[in-house]
Design an enzyme around this catalytic site. Structure first.
Site, short mmCIF file in Angstrom:
data_model
loop_
_atom_site.label_atom_id
_atom_site.label_comp_id
_atom_site.label_asym_id
_atom_site.label_seq_id
_atom_site.Cartn_x
_atom_site.Cartn_y
_atom_site.Cartn_z
N LYS A 35 9.42 -16.00 -11.34
CA LYS A 35 8.63 -14.88 -11.82
C LYS A 35 7.45 -15.37 -12.65
O LYS A 35 7.61 -16.20 -13.55
CB LYS A 35 9.50 -13.95 -12.66
CG LYS A 35 8.75 -12.75 -13.22
CD LYS A 35 9.66 -11.89 -14.09
CE LYS A 35 8.88 -10.75 -14.73
NZ LYS A 35 9.73 -9.96 -15.64
N ASP A 85 -4.31 -6.71 4.69
CA ASP A 85 -5.39 -7.58 5.17
C ASP A 85 -5.36 -8.94 4.49
O ASP A 85 -5.87 -9.92 5.04
CB ASP A 85 -6.74 -6.93 4.93
CG ASP A 85 -6.93 -5.66 5.76
OD1 ASP A 85 -6.46 -5.65 6.91
OD2 ASP A 85 -7.54 -4.71 5.25
N ASN A 106 0.85 -1.19 0.00
CA ASN A 106 0.00 0.00 0.00
C ASN A 106 0.88 1.24 0.00
O ASN A 106 2.12 1.14 -0.03
CB ASN A 106 -0.95 -0.02 1.20
CG ASN A 106 -0.21 -0.14 2.52
OD1 ASN A 106 0.54 0.74 2.91
ND2 ASN A 106 -0.42 -1.25 3.21
#
Length: 398
Positions: free
Chosen positions: A288, A278, A209
């Site tokens: 990858k 969360d 975030n």
């Protein structure tokens, strides 16, 4: 932040004197009264006039200066000082101070001071590591001095290793720690979390975030400056470590859960300012993930609820404060979180409000308790941190 405080800046004979001039300027900008006392050797590196222009005060060098015939100048300066800072501190002056020698204006003045004393050593690496110097440093610490660790790198003498004086900004932070706040949190143990977490998708990608950690770091720094013993559990951020704070670095939500829950029981105050993920990917690819022609779905699984666990385990007398960052129904959602997680206080903000979002130096907090609500105005994050701690202390004393 240093308005009304007097700092005795002792400048000794080393090439790092130029940093002392920048430090003096920074202290004056914080409205400190900076009284500079120099050794004669220091005046060979930098002129007293430099410090006089920067501080607006006369520099003292000579113990027997006749310009002050009606007072004992070294005692007058000592009586005013709220903090002594020797920067740079040579091996010679450290030895004198450690052994109570007072044969010039600086050492005489320092010996007469009963305020906190800090030394910032700066010298050749071998001089610093010499057992005699280390013994003198240990003796100063036993007498209550704080002797800062020097920086490492290339020195003016050509040596490489420890011996560099800390940078002016670091020394300014030391002064702010000692003098910017009343020590009203002395004896309290505080745990603060800050920053984001990162949940790996594959070896090169992760979910995260926009949190920068600025609010949590401001809280940790303010609590330490107020005398608390502070542990900061920090996600990945691009911030300088706050001084006088134990920092525990983590990356994932699970690592933060482990770091926080293993320490929380011993804390008087826990302030959860981190933006913890969360959800995390249900599986992490070993290699990858390659781009395909179609869309890609990543199954997610719930991370552990750190704040909920802290609320469940909260012991009598412990104060638990959470943060709630919302985009709508801020008060309602935050009050529900407060009750659901057994918190004493929650600091809520709406990231859509100008000045209260990510990556800015300000915040607008609404402090919600089970019985009332306090709305703070737009403040710097440093000021918001202090206001939050004020509220916590007030509620703990009731």
């Amino acid at each position: 932040m240093l308005n009304g405080k007097t700092i005795l800046l002792g400048v000794t004979g080393g090439i790092a004197c130029y940093k002392s001039a920048m430090l003096a300027s920074a202290l004056v900008k914080q409205h400190a009264d900076v009284q500079v006392v120099m050794t004669r050797n220091a005046t060979e590196f930098i002129a007293p006039l430099t410090f006089e222009q920067l501080t607006g005060n006369r520099v003292c060098v000579d113990t027997f200066d006749r310009n002050f015939p009606h007072k004992v100048e070294h005692v007058a300066i000592a009586d005013k000082a709220d903090l002594v800072l020797l920067a740079p501190a040579t091996a010679n002056v450290l030895a004198k101070c450690a052994n109570g020698l007072a044969d010039d204006m600086l050492t005489t003045t320092v010996l007469a001071c009963d305020c906190p004393k800090v030394a910032a050593p700066a010298m050749n690496t071998k001089m610093y590591l010499n057992p005699v110097t280390q013994d003198n440093i240990a003796k100063l610490r036993r007498y209550g001095w704080e002797v800062l660790a020097p920086g490492e790198g290339s020195l003016a003498c050509g040596a490489v290793g420890p011996g560099r004086m800390p940078e002016p900004q670091e020394l300014l932070e030391v002064c702010l720690h000692y003098l910017s706040h009343e020590k009203d949190m002395t004896g309290l143990r505080v745990l603060v979390t800050a920053g984001p977490t990162r949940e790996a998708i594959d070896p090169v990608r992760y979910l995260s975030n926009k949190s920068t950690g600025k609010m949590g770091y401001a809280v940790a720094k303010a609590a330490a400056a107020r005398g608390a013993e502070v542990t900061l559990v920090s996600g990945p951020v691009n911030l300088s470590r706050p001084p006088y704070v134990e920092v525990v670095d983590i990356t994932t939500a699970q690592e933060m859960y482990d770091a926080v829950t293993s320490r929380a029981d011993g804390m008087d105050i826990v302030i959860k300012a981190a933006a913890v993920a969360d959800y995390r990917p249900a599986t992490v690819a070993d290699n990858k993930v390659k781009k395909g022609d179609g869309d890609l779905s990543i199954p997610l699984t719930r991370t552990k609820d750190i704040l909920g666990e802290l609320g469940r385990r909260k012991r009598p007398g412990q104060f638990l404060c959470g943060f709630s960052m919302e985009t709508q129904n801020m008060v309602e959602n935050s009050r529900a979180k407060l009750e659901r997680k057994n918190l004493d206080l929650i600091a809520a903000n709406n990231v859509k409000v100008a000045g209260a979002g990510f990556a800015v130096d300000t915040n607008i907090l609404t402090l919600i308790s089970p019985t009332d609500m306090v709305e703070l105005p737009l403040l710097s994050k440093d000021a918001a941190a202090d206001a939050l701690l004020d509220e916590i202390l007030k509620r703990m004393s009731n």
